[in-house]
Every structure is written in C-alpha cells, then in structure tokens.
Design a protein around this motif. Structure first.
Motif, PDB file in Angstrom:
ATOM      1  N   LYS A   1      11.651   9.583 -22.718  1.00  0.00           N
ATOM      2  CA  LYS A   1      12.599   9.711 -21.616  1.00  0.00           C
ATOM      3  C   LYS A   1      11.983  10.486 -20.470  1.00  0.00           C
ATOM      4  N   SER A   2      11.246  11.552 -20.837  1.00  0.00           N
ATOM      5  CA  SER A   2      10.586  12.361 -19.823  1.00  0.00           C
ATOM      6  C   SER A   2       9.542  11.559 -19.069  1.00  0.00           C
ATOM      7  N   ASP A   3       8.725  10.790 -19.839  1.00  0.00           N
ATOM      8  CA  ASP A   3       7.706   9.957 -19.208  1.00  0.00           C
ATOM      9  C   ASP A   3       8.340   8.937 -18.286  1.00  0.00           C
ATOM     10  N   ARG A   4       9.448   8.345 -18.736  1.00  0.00           N
ATOM     11  CA  ARG A   4      10.114   7.323 -17.945  1.00  0.00           C
ATOM     12  C   ARG A   4      10.654   7.929 -16.660  1.00  0.00           C
ATOM     13  N   SER A   5      11.199   9.131 -16.719  1.00  0.00           N
ATOM     14  CA  SER A   5      11.741   9.763 -15.514  1.00  0.00           C
ATOM     15  C   SER A   5      10.625  10.114 -14.541  1.00  0.00           C
ATOM     16  N   LYS A   6       9.441  10.436 -15.087  1.00  0.00           N
ATOM     17  CA  LYS A   6       8.310  10.731 -14.221  1.00  0.00           C
ATOM     18  C   LYS A   6       7.848   9.489 -13.481  1.00  0.00           C
ATOM     19  N   GLU A   7       7.904   8.338 -14.134  1.00  0.00           N
ATOM     20  CA  GLU A   7       7.358   7.118 -13.560  1.00  0.00           C
ATOM     21  C   GLU A   7       8.379   6.342 -12.737  1.00  0.00           C
ATOM     22  N   ASN A   8       9.642   6.529 -12.999  1.00  0.00           N
ATOM     23  CA  ASN A   8      10.666   5.701 -12.370  1.00  0.00           C
ATOM     24  C   ASN A   8      11.037   6.229 -10.986  1.00  0.00           C
ATOM     25  N   TYR A   9      10.051   6.348 -10.130  1.00  0.00           N
ATOM     26  CA  TYR A   9      10.270   6.809  -8.765  1.00  0.00           C
ATOM     27  C   TYR A   9      10.478   5.619  -7.835  1.00  0.00           C
ATOM     28  N   SER A  10      11.133   5.892  -6.730  1.00  0.00           N
ATOM     29  CA  SER A  10      11.303   4.855  -5.712  1.00  0.00           C
ATOM     30  C   SER A  10      10.433   5.194  -4.506  1.00  0.00           C
ATOM     31  N   MET A  11       9.651   4.217  -4.078  1.00  0.00           N
ATOM     32  CA  MET A  11       8.780   4.385  -2.919  1.00  0.00           C
ATOM     33  C   MET A  11       8.937   3.189  -1.985  1.00  0.00           C
ATOM     34  N   ILE A  12       8.807   3.451  -0.711  1.00  0.00           N
ATOM     35  CA  ILE A  12       8.792   2.382   0.294  1.00  0.00           C
ATOM     36  C   ILE A  12       7.484   2.508   1.068  1.00  0.00           C
ATOM     37  N   TYR A  13       6.751   1.404   1.163  1.00  0.00           N
ATOM     38  CA  TYR A  13       5.521   1.397   1.955  1.00  0.00           C
ATOM     39  C   TYR A  13       5.717   0.536   3.203  1.00  0.00           C
ATOM     40  N   ILE A  14       5.412   1.116   4.356  1.00  0.00           N
ATOM     41  CA  ILE A  14       5.523   0.411   5.633  1.00  0.00           C
ATOM     42  C   ILE A  14       4.117   0.303   6.234  1.00  0.00           C
ATOM     43  N   PRO A  15       3.424  -0.819   6.011  1.00  0.00           N
ATOM     44  CA  PRO A  15       2.099  -0.988   6.606  1.00  0.00           C
ATOM     45  C   PRO A  15       2.207  -1.316   8.097  1.00  0.00           C
ATOM     46  N   LYS A  16       1.081  -1.449   8.758  1.00  0.00           N
ATOM     47  CA  LYS A  16       1.107  -1.852  10.172  1.00  0.00           C
ATOM     48  C   LYS A  16       1.515  -3.311  10.311  1.00  0.00           C
ATOM     49  N   VAL A  17       1.110  -4.117   9.317  1.00  0.00           N
ATOM     50  CA  VAL A  17       1.391  -5.553   9.366  1.00  0.00           C
ATOM     51  C   VAL A  17       1.151  -6.143   7.982  1.00  0.00           C
ATOM     52  N   GLU A  18       1.809  -7.250   7.700  1.00  0.00           N
ATOM     53  CA  GLU A  18       1.458  -8.072   6.543  1.00  0.00           C
ATOM     54  C   GLU A  18       1.085  -9.438   7.086  1.00  0.00           C
ATOM     55  N   ASP A  19      -0.197  -9.785   6.969  1.00  0.00           N
ATOM     56  CA  ASP A  19      -0.737 -10.975   7.624  1.00  0.00           C
ATOM     57  C   ASP A  19      -1.710 -11.643   6.668  1.00  0.00           C
ATOM     58  N   GLU A  20      -1.376 -12.851   6.215  1.00  0.00           N
ATOM     59  CA  GLU A  20      -2.229 -13.559   5.261  1.00  0.00           C
ATOM     60  C   GLU A  20      -3.612 -13.853   5.836  1.00  0.00           C
ATOM     61  N   ALA A  21      -3.728 -13.865   7.156  1.00  0.00           N
ATOM     62  CA  ALA A  21      -5.018 -14.148   7.798  1.00  0.00           C
ATOM     63  C   ALA A  21      -5.903 -12.906   7.887  1.00  0.00           C
ATOM     64  N   ASN A  22      -5.373 -11.744   7.484  1.00  0.00           N
ATOM     65  CA  ASN A  22      -6.130 -10.500   7.597  1.00  0.00           C
ATOM     66  C   ASN A  22      -6.404  -9.938   6.213  1.00  0.00           C
ATOM     67  N   ASP A  23      -7.672  -9.977   5.805  1.00  0.00           N
ATOM     68  CA  ASP A  23      -8.037  -9.540   4.455  1.00  0.00           C
ATOM     69  C   ASP A  23      -7.830  -8.049   4.250  1.00  0.00           C
ATOM     70  N   PHE A  24      -8.022  -7.245   5.307  1.00  0.00           N
ATOM     71  CA  PHE A  24      -7.886  -5.797   5.162  1.00  0.00           C
ATOM     72  C   PHE A  24      -6.479  -5.435   4.694  1.00  0.00           C
ATOM     73  N   TRP A  25      -5.461  -5.887   5.417  1.00  0.00           N
ATOM     74  CA  TRP A  25      -4.091  -5.508   5.072  1.00  0.00           C
ATOM     75  C   TRP A  25      -3.614  -6.179   3.793  1.00  0.00           C
TER      76      TRP A  25
ATOM     77  N   ALA B   1       7.168  -4.731   5.996  1.00  0.00           N
ATOM     78  CA  ALA B   1       5.995  -4.932   6.847  1.00  0.00           C
ATOM     79  C   ALA B   1       6.345  -5.614   8.160  1.00  0.00           C
ATOM     80  N   PRO B   2       5.927  -5.034   9.295  1.00  0.00           N
ATOM     81  CA  PRO B   2       6.090  -5.694  10.597  1.00  0.00           C
ATOM     82  C   PRO B   2       5.280  -6.991  10.658  1.00  0.00           C
ATOM     83  N   ASP B   3       5.606  -7.844  11.642  1.00  0.00           N
ATOM     84  CA  ASP B   3       4.913  -9.121  11.766  1.00  0.00           C
ATOM     85  C   ASP B   3       3.664  -9.049  12.635  1.00  0.00           C
ATOM     86  N   SER B   4       3.407  -7.887  13.266  1.00  0.00           N
ATOM     87  CA  SER B   4       2.158  -7.686  13.989  1.00  0.00           C
ATOM     88  C   SER B   4       1.879  -6.192  14.092  1.00  0.00           C
ATOM     89  N   GLU B   5       0.630  -5.836  14.370  1.00  0.00           N
ATOM     90  CA  GLU B   5       0.248  -4.426  14.466  1.00  0.00           C
ATOM     91  C   GLU B   5       0.769  -3.766  15.738  1.00  0.00           C
TER      92      GLU B   5
END
Length: 344
Positions: free
Chosen positions: A32-56, A78-82
C-alpha cells in the motif's frame, strides 16, 4: 499437568500463526505504501507535439516510458506549435485547476508564463522545467541541456573552418525562448574573434518552411556566404534544404543542433557538416523520474540536471557509439544514455 502441557502446545501453535499474520499485514502495508508513492498525478506541457519533429516526439516518449515504468498518472497537454503561447498558457491554467502533484513544463517564453507558474507554486504544486525555463525562480528542478556550453562547443568547432573574411548567418527558432537566447550567446562566445563575422540572425518560429524561406533570402542577400548555423531541428533542417535546393552545398557549410532521420540524410548527402546532438529521451525520462524522487521526499543532490550533448560530424555517423545516439529506438541503439548532473 496434562492441562498445562495442552496450553503450552496451543501457545506453540499460535505463535507461528501470529507471525504469519504479522508478516502478511506488513507485506500489505508495504504494498500500500509503495502504491501511494507511485500513484502520483503529473501533467506535462511541452512546447509542441509534432510528428514531424523527432526531438519533441522522443522527449515525450521518454516521459511516457518513465510514467509507465513507475506507475504514475501522466497527462500530456501539448500546443500545436512552439509559438502558440496562448494555447500553452491555456493548458497551464487548465493544469493548475486540475491540482496535480506536479506540473512538468517546457516554457515557450522565458518571461510570459511567470505569473501562472508562480500561481501553481503557491497552490502547492511542484513545478519542474524540462528543456527550457522562465526567469522567475519557481522551479523545484530543471532537466535540460546546458545550452550555453553546447553553443560554445558548436561555435568553437565552426571557428576552425573560418577565415578573416568569412561570412556567417544564424537561423534560430523561437526568439524569446531561453534555449534560443542561450544557444546564440554560446555560439557567439565560441566563435571568439570570428563573432564579428556574423552578418545576421533570424528566427523561424520553429517552422521548417519559414527557416527554408529565410535561408533562401539570406543566400541571395549574402552571395559570398560561407556558413549557416541552425539552432534546433526546425531551423537546421529548413536551412539545409535551402542550401541543397540552391545547389550551394559545396560553398556553404551548414552546422546545426538536433537529430532526425532527415538530418542524417542531409549529413550523408554532404549538406550538413556536423550537429550538436541533445538527449531528449533523457530529458523526458529523468523529468518524470526525478519528480517522483521529489514527491517521495527523497534527497536530490542537484537542482539542475544536464541531460547531455555530443558533437557528431559526418565522418562519425557510423561509429557504434554514435549509432546508439542517433537511432535510440532501433535495434542499433539503447533507450537511455549516460549523463553527468551538475549544479546550476
């Protein structure tokens, strides 16, 4: 006497049973302790999500893989452009309202999101910067390339090919981003006495087509141009396409930053001479992993983790080590590359 013996037998039988129950309870508690440690909520907001850009794409894959490995709830907004700062700020407001344990973000602007990020911090949300940052010191941690040092290395490499009258132009990405500011600063520093040979710096807004058009115009404006330096994948590839299409690859050397399949093809064709390779998978994976350490209140020795870089020349593409870096998701490569953390 007989009754005392029976009581003693009962106690002997009861002891292992109590021990088993205690061990079972401890095991359930730890799970239960391990599960509570791992069950965190995170949101990641990159500059862009673009299939044509390998970096992102690679950076986001690193973050997603770490979330899967550690069993945390990670949402990508993810925004549609940087350059769509309005959309990134809208996502940031949405993220704050959702009250996650942590917001991971790659800010598009070094100044414009200060107030919102301070609001997140004041609300008790951990703030982690990946790839770039803002001027307000609200972060718990930064995972990024040391962009000044990377620029200096690229500038120093460029200087080895220059002469007194050489002409240089630079094609940047997003003008008010921390990465663009620091990379240009580093390149100019690395150029040393040749810094005065930089004729112009333009910014393409992280659009391949804009970098292409800008470089085409610069090639016309400076007919004796010797070198073009791109500052990210969009600017490097866009500039290289223009040099190739105008048939100037034998006269104009292209140097750049970031890796993609097209970048490698342009290197094989002799259009791009060298690139500074970043480690986007490291950035994404470490971003989530180190955030978990923060949330678990584990000791973190550094506040600024350098995710690593390497200069790769055309002649070095096919070394075994560089194949692992250039093709991290193929059978030739490995998912994770060693890095050296440092205090920033």
């Amino acid at each position: 006497m007989k009754k005392r013996t029976e009581n003693r037998k009962k106690r002997y039988l009861l002891f292992p049973l109590l021990l088993i129950l205690a061990l079972l309870a401890l095991s359930l508690y730890e799970k239960k302790s391990d599960r509570s440690k791992e069950n965190y909520s995170m949101i990641y907001i990159p500059k862009v999500e673009d299939e044509a850009n390998d970096f992102w794409e690679t950076l986001i894959q690193g973050a997603v893989m770490a979330a899967e490995d550690y069993g945390v709830d990670l949402q990508i907004l993810a925004p549609d452009s940087e350059t769509n700062l309005e959309q990134q700020e809208s996502y940031l407001k949405e993220a704050i309202a959702m009250a996650p344990d942590a917001i991971l973000i790659s800010p598009q602007s070094v100044t414009e999101s200060n107030a919102l990020l301070k609001q997140a911090k004041d609300a008790g949300i951990h703030v982690i910067f990946i790839d770039s940052y803002v001027s307000e010191p609200v972060q718990d941690l930064i995972i990024a390339t040391d962009n000044v040092v990377m620029g200096e290395e690229l500038g120093a490499y460029a200087a080895t090919f220059l002469e007194e009258d050489s002409e240089i132009v630079m094609v940047g990405h997003v003008q008010n981003s921390s990465t663009a500011i620091e990379r240009e600063q580093g390149i100019r520093s690395g150029l040393g006495s040749f810094e005065k040979n930089v004729r112009e710096t333009v910014f393409c807004g992280s659009q391949f087509s804009v970098a292409y058009d800008q470089t085409t115009e610069l090639l016309k404006k400076y007919p004796d141009l010797d070198m073009v330096i791109g500052m990210n994948e969009y600017s490097t590839v866009g500039a290289a396409r223009a040099v190739r299409d105008m048939g100037r690859q034998s006269e104009v050397m292209v140097l750049g930053i970031d890796n993609s399949l097209e970048t490698i093809q342009l290197m094989e064709e002799g259009v791009i001479r060298a690139i500074m390779l970043q480690m986007p998978f490291n950035m994404g994976y470490l971003g989530v992993e180190e955030t978990i350490h923060l949330l678990n209140r584990e000791k973190i020795d550094v506040k600024y983790i350098n995710s690593g870089t390497k200069l790769i020349e055309t002649k070095d593409i096919y070394t075994e080590e560089n194949q692992k870096l250039l093709f991290p998701f193929s059978g030739k490569g490995s998912f994770f590359v060693n890095f050296q953390p440092f205090f920033g």
